[in-house]
Write a protein that holds these residues in place. Structure first.
Motif, PDB file in Angstrom:
ATOM      1  N   UNK A  35      41.868  37.522  32.978  1.00 24.37           N
ATOM      2  CA  UNK A  35      40.505  37.179  32.579  1.00 24.37           C
ATOM      3  C   UNK A  35      39.710  36.899  33.853  1.00 24.37           C
ATOM      4  N   UNK A  36      38.620  37.633  34.033  1.00 24.75           N
ATOM      5  CA  UNK A  36      37.765  37.472  35.224  1.00 24.75           C
ATOM      6  C   UNK A  36      36.418  38.113  34.940  1.00 24.75           C
ATOM      7  N   UNK A  37      35.438  37.853  35.807  1.00 30.85           N
ATOM      8  CA  UNK A  37      34.138  38.501  35.617  1.00 30.85           C
ATOM      9  C   UNK A  37      34.071  39.798  36.421  1.00 30.85           C
ATOM     10  N   UNK A  73      38.786  43.161  43.444  1.00 31.46           N
ATOM     11  CA  UNK A  73      40.175  43.577  43.243  1.00 31.46           C
ATOM     12  C   UNK A  73      40.292  45.097  43.155  1.00 31.46           C
ATOM     13  N   UNK A  74      39.230  45.739  42.704  1.00 31.02           N
ATOM     14  CA  UNK A  74      39.250  47.194  42.526  1.00 31.02           C
ATOM     15  C   UNK A  74      39.543  47.936  43.823  1.00 31.02           C
ATOM     16  N   UNK A  75      39.273  47.327  44.957  1.00 31.68           N
ATOM     17  CA  UNK A  75      39.468  47.980  46.252  1.00 31.68           C
ATOM     18  C   UNK A  75      40.894  47.810  46.796  1.00 31.68           C
ATOM     19  N   UNK A  76      41.723  47.035  46.119  1.00 25.03           N
ATOM     20  CA  UNK A  76      43.061  46.738  46.633  1.00 25.03           C
ATOM     21  C   UNK A  76      44.059  47.838  46.276  1.00 25.03           C
ATOM     22  N   UNK A  77      45.029  48.035  47.166  1.00 23.28           N
ATOM     23  CA  UNK A  77      46.122  48.981  46.945  1.00 23.28           C
ATOM     24  C   UNK A  77      47.457  48.276  47.142  1.00 23.28           C
ATOM     25  N   UNK A  78      48.509  48.893  46.568  1.00 20.25           N
ATOM     26  CA  UNK A  78      49.843  48.364  46.808  1.00 20.25           C
ATOM     27  C   UNK A  78      50.438  49.014  48.053  1.00 20.25           C
ATOM     28  N   UNK A 114      35.104  38.488  31.260  1.00 24.21           N
ATOM     29  CA  UNK A 114      34.423  37.298  30.747  1.00 24.21           C
ATOM     30  C   UNK A 114      33.419  36.861  31.816  1.00 24.21           C
ATOM     31  N   UNK A 115      32.146  37.128  31.558  1.00 21.92           N
ATOM     32  CA  UNK A 115      31.129  36.857  32.571  1.00 21.92           C
ATOM     33  C   UNK A 115      30.944  35.375  32.837  1.00 21.92           C
ATOM     34  N   UNK A 116      31.499  34.525  31.984  1.00 23.24           N
ATOM     35  CA  UNK A 116      31.394  33.080  32.207  1.00 23.24           C
ATOM     36  C   UNK A 116      32.451  32.561  33.172  1.00 23.24           C
ATOM     37  N   UNK A 153      38.691  31.628  39.846  1.00 23.33           N
ATOM     38  CA  UNK A 153      37.937  32.789  39.352  1.00 23.33           C
ATOM     39  C   UNK A 153      38.777  33.747  38.521  1.00 23.33           C
ATOM     40  N   UNK A 154      40.090  33.554  38.496  1.00 21.25           N
ATOM     41  CA  UNK A 154      40.974  34.450  37.749  1.00 21.25           C
ATOM     42  C   UNK A 154      41.912  33.621  36.891  1.00 21.25           C
TER      43      UNK A 154
END
Length: 418
Positions: free
Chosen positions: A308-310, A317-322, A349-351, A361-362
């Motif tokens: 759950x995060x905004x 996180x979208x820019x991270x790689x393994x 969840x934008x809140x 935040x997560x």
């Protein structure tokens, strides 16, 4: 400027499966552009000791476009799952009678038929309760739509009650057990110690306004109008309360409970994993803390876990790689589905707070076992033709509560040193 240099175009929102399919295709195309641009940014960091500003700006623009397209995709999917309310011919005789009486009350304020029905059913709702109960199918439809558009409600347990407070017992200590031989004496075990969690309900309201011409138009389905007017208002207020509500005249959010480092976690507190850096992930191996968060949950809770995060946190996180160069964040597999992070669905969840020093935040966990939403049966409507002439106001209320019911089931990521 080529399509790779500008943010992808967002088409206007339409309806139908074709629009949903086209939007999903555009979303996947944008994600492919995002991966290409971000790969270039990472190569520049490795070779130049820093990414080119133009490349970084391009990644951010495409990431923002990806968020907008995902939101549009969610809205289109939501429209497709909204069933129409049943017509009179699909209702029972009693239900049709009540619906007709309720419609007369909404359109003209004529409450005589509705008053007689509620008196007969011993559910008379005027006076101190304020208003009349909406028909059962309208209340059910509000509940179905809230379950779709309210982020936490969609993954939490929901229980309907008739009282103002739900008390849920739990064992603070289980019975003493042991092994014995086949013919050995069985010593008496101690009794379990019970306590109770309390989930009081609080009133949430919306006050849509209608013009006399709308109410006079017999073609307008007022049941659908009420549901459409209140769903977003209720979902927005619920979303905030379920995340950060303080429990005073509102549900208690899971971020309002005391938080404790996972190493010293105790019941009635929410455990967290710290990133080790104030307001950011660690510069090297940032995903390690996400892995630690996953395995902070016991195996039985991980099977049904969600992130759950905004959207801003997702963008980071979208820019991270393994270690193998695969992106940790993956787009939905089907239109209307959820994105996946490390194999677990992501709930937007934008809140949830943005990434900031000491912000949690997560969240990660099995919210169906961890968080309980309590709905008191009955949605009430009070017609007010006087306060905002020439408009007619409809004061619509329902009672909702919520809180954590299993503190083992939810973990947090804290953007701090400890």
């Amino acid at each position: 400027m080529t399509t790779h240099e500008a943010a992808p175009e967002i088409k206007s929102e339409g309806g139908g499966f074709a629009a949903l399919s086209d939007t999903f295709d555009e979303f996947m195309t944008t994600f492919a552009e995002f991966r290409e641009a971000n790969d270039r940014r990472l190569r520049e960091i490795e070779t130049r000791k820093g990414a080119d500003t133009v490349t970084s700006d391009k990644v951010d623009r495409i990431s923002e476009a990806l968020d907008r397209q995902k939101q549009l995709l969610d809205n289109l999917a939501l429209k497709r799952v909204r069933p129409a309310l049943g017509r009179d011919d699909a209702l029972s005789v009693a239900g049709a009678e009540r619906k007709q009486a309720f419609d007369a009350y909404l359109r003209s304020g004529d409450e005589h038929a509705l008053r007689s029905i509620e008196t007969k059913d011993m559910s008379y709702g005027s006076g101190p309760d304020g208003g009349y109960l909406v028909p059962d199918e309208v209340e059910a439809e509000i509940g179905r739509r809230l379950a779709v558009i309210s982020p936490i409600r969609s993954i939490a347990s929901v229980r309907q009650v008739s009282s103002a407070v739900l008390k849920k017992p739990f064992m603070t200590s289980g019975p003493v057990v042991g092994w014995v031989g086949e013919t050995a004496a069985r010593p008496k075990t101690t009794s379990p110690v019970l306590d109770a969690l309390q989930f009081p309900t609080a009133e949430i309201y919306a006050m849509p306004a209608a013009t006399p011409s709308l109410l006079d138009d017999s073609v307008v389905d007022l049941d659908q109008w009420i549901v459409g007017e209140v769903e977003s208002a209720f979902a927005e207020q619920e979303g905030t309360a379920f995340v950060s509500g303080d429990g005073s005249d509102k549900p208690r959010g899971f971020l309002d409970y005391d938080q404790e480092p996972e190493a010293s976690w105790a019941w009635e507190k929410i455990g967290y994993i710290a990133t080790g850096v104030d307001g950011a992930f660690a510069a090297s191996h940032p995903s390690d803390k996400l892995i630690d968060t996953i395995y902070a949950l016991k195996a039985g809770y991980r099977q049904n876990a969600n992130w759950v995060m905004n959207r801003k946190t997702q963008a980071a996180i979208r820019k991270m790689k393994d270690a193998d160069g695969n992106y940790l964040w993956q787009p939905p597999a089907v239109p209307g589905g959820r994105a996946v992070l490390m194999g677990f669905p992501v709930v937007e969840a934008e809140d949830m707070p943005d990434i900031a020093p000491d912000a949690t935040a997560i969240a990660f966990g099995d919210f169906q076992r961890g968080y309980l939403v309590v709905d008191r049966a009955g949605v009430r409507v009070l017609r007010d033709p006087y306060s905002a002439k020439p408009y007619v106001l409809f004061y619509i209320t329902k009672r909702v509560g919520g809180g954590v019911q299993d503190f083992n089931a939810i973990k947090l990521v804290k953007f701090g040193v400890a």
